[in-house]
Design a protein around this motif. Structure first.
Motif, PDB file in Angstrom:
ATOM      1  N   GLY A 152       0.814  -1.206   0.000  1.00 50.71           N
ATOM      2  CA  GLY A 152       0.000   0.000   0.000  1.00 50.71           C
ATOM      3  C   GLY A 152       0.849   1.258   0.000  1.00 50.71           C
ATOM      4  N   ALA A 153       0.283   2.343   0.492  1.00 50.80           N
ATOM      5  CA  ALA A 153       0.937   3.657   0.484  1.00 50.80           C
ATOM      6  C   ALA A 153       1.231   4.080   1.917  1.00 50.80           C
ATOM      7  N   MET A 154       2.367   4.752   2.115  1.00 52.52           N
ATOM      8  CA  MET A 154       2.747   5.074   3.490  1.00 52.52           C
ATOM      9  C   MET A 154       3.711   6.231   3.593  1.00 52.52           C
ATOM     10  N   ALA A 155       3.395   7.149   4.488  1.00 48.24           N
ATOM     11  CA  ALA A 155       4.349   8.047   5.119  1.00 48.24           C
ATOM     12  C   ALA A 155       3.978   8.011   6.596  1.00 48.24           C
ATOM     13  N   ALA A 156       4.933   7.733   7.454  1.00 43.38           N
ATOM     14  CA  ALA A 156       4.593   7.492   8.860  1.00 43.38           C
ATOM     15  C   ALA A 156       5.695   8.011   9.773  1.00 43.38           C
ATOM     16  N   ALA A 157       5.318   8.194  11.034  1.00 39.86           N
ATOM     17  CA  ALA A 157       6.276   8.587  12.072  1.00 39.86           C
ATOM     18  C   ALA A 157       5.825   7.955  13.378  1.00 39.86           C
ATOM     19  N   TRP A 158       6.796   7.595  14.218  1.00 38.67           N
ATOM     20  CA  TRP A 158       6.405   6.978  15.480  1.00 38.67           C
ATOM     21  C   TRP A 158       7.446   7.192  16.562  1.00 38.67           C
ATOM     22  N   ILE A 159       6.973   7.037  17.796  1.00 41.02           N
ATOM     23  CA  ILE A 159       7.797   7.053  18.998  1.00 41.02           C
ATOM     24  C   ILE A 159       7.776   5.651  19.581  1.00 41.02           C
ATOM     25  N   ASP A 160       8.946   5.134  19.910  1.00 41.61           N
ATOM     26  CA  ASP A 160       9.083   3.819  20.531  1.00 41.61           C
ATOM     27  C   ASP A 160       9.465   4.038  21.995  1.00 41.61           C
ATOM     28  N   GLU A 161       8.647   3.518  22.909  1.00 41.14           N
ATOM     29  CA  GLU A 161       8.905   3.727  24.331  1.00 41.14           C
ATOM     30  C   GLU A 161      10.225   3.114  24.791  1.00 41.14           C
ATOM     31  N   ARG A 162      10.780   2.203  23.996  1.00 37.03           N
ATOM     32  CA  ARG A 162      12.058   1.562  24.341  1.00 37.03           C
ATOM     33  C   ARG A 162      13.257   2.379  23.887  1.00 37.03           C
ATOM     34  N   GLU A 163      13.003   3.407  23.073  1.00 41.08           N
ATOM     35  CA  GLU A 163      14.071   4.227  22.498  1.00 41.08           C
ATOM     36  C   GLU A 163      13.922   5.662  22.993  1.00 41.08           C
ATOM     37  N   ARG A 164      14.691   6.045  23.977  1.00 36.49           N
ATOM     38  CA  ARG A 164      14.575   7.367  24.575  1.00 36.49           C
ATOM     39  C   ARG A 164      14.960   8.465  23.572  1.00 36.49           C
ATOM     40  N   ASP A 165      14.160   9.505  23.541  1.00 38.85           N
ATOM     41  CA  ASP A 165      14.468  10.728  22.791  1.00 38.85           C
ATOM     42  C   ASP A 165      14.638  10.486  21.292  1.00 38.85           C
ATOM     43  N   THR A 166      13.927   9.494  20.723  1.00 38.85           N
ATOM     44  CA  THR A 166      14.050   9.190  19.302  1.00 38.85           C
ATOM     45  C   THR A 166      12.688   9.169  18.636  1.00 38.85           C
ATOM     46  N   ILE A 167      12.607   9.802  17.470  1.00 38.49           N
ATOM     47  CA  ILE A 167      11.455   9.682  16.588  1.00 38.49           C
ATOM     48  C   ILE A 167      11.918   8.952  15.333  1.00 38.49           C
ATOM     49  N   PHE A 168      11.078   8.034  14.857  1.00 40.09           N
ATOM     50  CA  PHE A 168      11.352   7.322  13.613  1.00 40.09           C
ATOM     51  C   PHE A 168      10.435   7.854  12.518  1.00 40.09           C
ATOM     52  N   LEU A 169      11.001   8.116  11.345  1.00 37.36           N
ATOM     53  CA  LEU A 169      10.253   8.589  10.186  1.00 37.36           C
ATOM     54  C   LEU A 169      10.437   7.596   9.053  1.00 37.36           C
ATOM     55  N   ALA A 170       9.363   7.256   8.354  1.00 34.15           N
ATOM     56  CA  ALA A 170       9.460   6.310   7.248  1.00 34.15           C
ATOM     57  C   ALA A 170       8.583   6.766   6.097  1.00 34.15           C
ATOM     58  N   ARG A 171       9.179   6.778   4.924  1.00 30.55           N
ATOM     59  CA  ARG A 171       8.400   7.038   3.712  1.00 30.55           C
ATOM     60  C   ARG A 171       8.491   5.833   2.794  1.00 30.55           C
ATOM     61  N   GLY A 172       7.334   5.233   2.529  1.00 36.10           N
ATOM     62  CA  GLY A 172       7.281   4.151   1.564  1.00 36.10           C
ATOM     63  C   GLY A 172       7.032   4.715   0.187  1.00 36.10           C
ATOM     64  N   ALA A 173       5.855   4.447  -0.353  1.00 31.21           N
ATOM     65  CA  ALA A 173       5.478   4.964  -1.663  1.00 31.21           C
ATOM     66  C   ALA A 173       4.085   5.575  -1.574  1.00 31.21           C
ATOM     67  N   GLY A 174       3.790   6.472  -2.507  1.00 35.67           N
ATOM     68  CA  GLY A 174       2.427   6.958  -2.663  1.00 35.67           C
ATOM     69  C   GLY A 174       1.997   8.088  -1.770  1.00 35.67           C
ATOM     70  N   ARG A 175       2.831   8.489  -0.805  1.00 39.72           N
ATOM     71  CA  ARG A 175       2.487   9.596   0.074  1.00 39.72           C
ATOM     72  C   ARG A 175       3.736  10.454   0.300  1.00 39.72           C
ATOM     73  N   PRO A 176       3.565  11.775   0.441  1.00 37.46           N
ATOM     74  CA  PRO A 176       4.724  12.662   0.577  1.00 37.46           C
ATOM     75  C   PRO A 176       5.241  12.764   2.002  1.00 37.46           C
ATOM     76  N   MET A 177       6.504  13.132   2.125  1.00 34.65           N
ATOM     77  CA  MET A 177       7.092  13.506   3.414  1.00 34.65           C
ATOM     78  C   MET A 177       8.242  14.465   3.154  1.00 34.65           C
ATOM     79  N   TRP A 178       8.207  15.598   3.855  1.00 39.09           N
ATOM     80  CA  TRP A 178       9.258  16.606   3.738  1.00 39.09           C
ATOM     81  C   TRP A 178       9.985  16.740   5.066  1.00 39.09           C
TER      82      TRP A 178
END
Length: 265
Positions: A152-178
């Motif tokens: 499918g299509a994806m642009a996403a971001a998440w916080i992992d409670e196991r990873e202090r002070d880190t945000i993860f950003l992911a862009r697959g296909a079909g959706r923008p991310m700047w």
């Protein structure tokens, strides 16, 4: 078509956290009006604070409040496809185990991906497809290769409670991310225009670029600290693609209110 945005900043940054969050929300408000939400976390905290409600951004903008200690932020406006917004768990930020995340796009194999996990669909009648992204992140410890299982299509971001002070950003296909990088901060948003709104209201200068398809970024303390590639689902084609602007009046109203809020800040 949803809107996503957020930031990672150094703890010593003088950025006005709430004003920056309001600027991001106002700038992406046009992308959906079915629900709105945000999450933030400070360095001393393990668990992010999550706030969301089933209204457009115009009914939420002045309620948005981020403490000055916060260094991580996720913001979302929803134009739903799967998972009715009357079910709070379907609205973003979405939780799966230790992951709290936001997503713009459509995942078509979510039921298949979630089937092996007993913690999936943890709330009654929860059906949002986005949970599959965060399940893969949770059970792979944020491995980029795991995202190749998504269809499918994806642009996403998440916080992992196991990873202090880190945000993860992911862009697959079909959706923008700047991405917008500053001296003590990294911002992300669905549109370049949203980053320009933040620059204007928060007196920033950002190096702006579009994130490439098939990219996973780890952002910590206002810096990109890890970059990995994966093979996105480039074969996915939407049968009836939605326009990016879904609620133009929302953006106009929110930007007007943002200007008033900035004058009184």
């Amino acid at each position: 078509m949803c809107g996503i945005a957020g930031y990672s900043v150094r703890s010593r940054s003088s950025l006005e956290r709430t004003l920056a969050a309001q600027a991001l929300l106002a700038a992406i408000a046009e992308r959906g009006a079915d629900a709105v939400g945000y999450a933030y976390r400070s360095p001393a905290e393990t668990y992010p604070t999550v706030v969301k409600q089933r209204t457009p951004a115009s009914k939420f903008l002045e309620r948005l409040s981020v403490p000055e200690t916060a260094t991580q932020l996720l913001v979302h406006v929803r134009d739903y496809t799967k998972g009715h917004p009357s079910i709070a768990a379907n609205n973003h930020p979405v939780r799966h185990g230790p992951i709290v995340g936001i997503h713009n796009g459509i995942i078509t194999n979510d039921d298949e991906l979630l089937a092996p996990h007993s913690c999936a669909r943890s709330e009654p009648r929860m059906t949002v497809d986005s949970e599959a992204i965060f399940a893969l992140a949770a059970h792979s410890r944020n491995d980029a290769g795991a995202l190749e299982r998504l269809r499918g299509a994806m642009a996403a971001a998440w916080i992992d409670e196991r990873e202090r002070d880190t945000i993860f950003l992911a862009r697959g296909a079909g959706r923008p991310m700047w991405l917008g990088e500053g001296r003590e901060s990294v911002f992300f948003a669905s549109t370049e225009g949203a980053l320009e709104v933040v620059e204007r209201y928060c007196d920033l200068k950002l190096r702006k670029r579009e994130v490439k398809h098939g990219t996973l970024l780890a952002v910590r303390g206002g810096q990109v600290v890890r970059r990995e590639s994966f093979r996105p689902d480039l074969a996915y084609v939407e049968a009836d693609p939605l326009p990016a602007v879904r609620a133009p009046a929302e953006r106009d109203y929110c930007l007007m209110r943002l200007a008033a809020l900035a004058r009184t800040a």
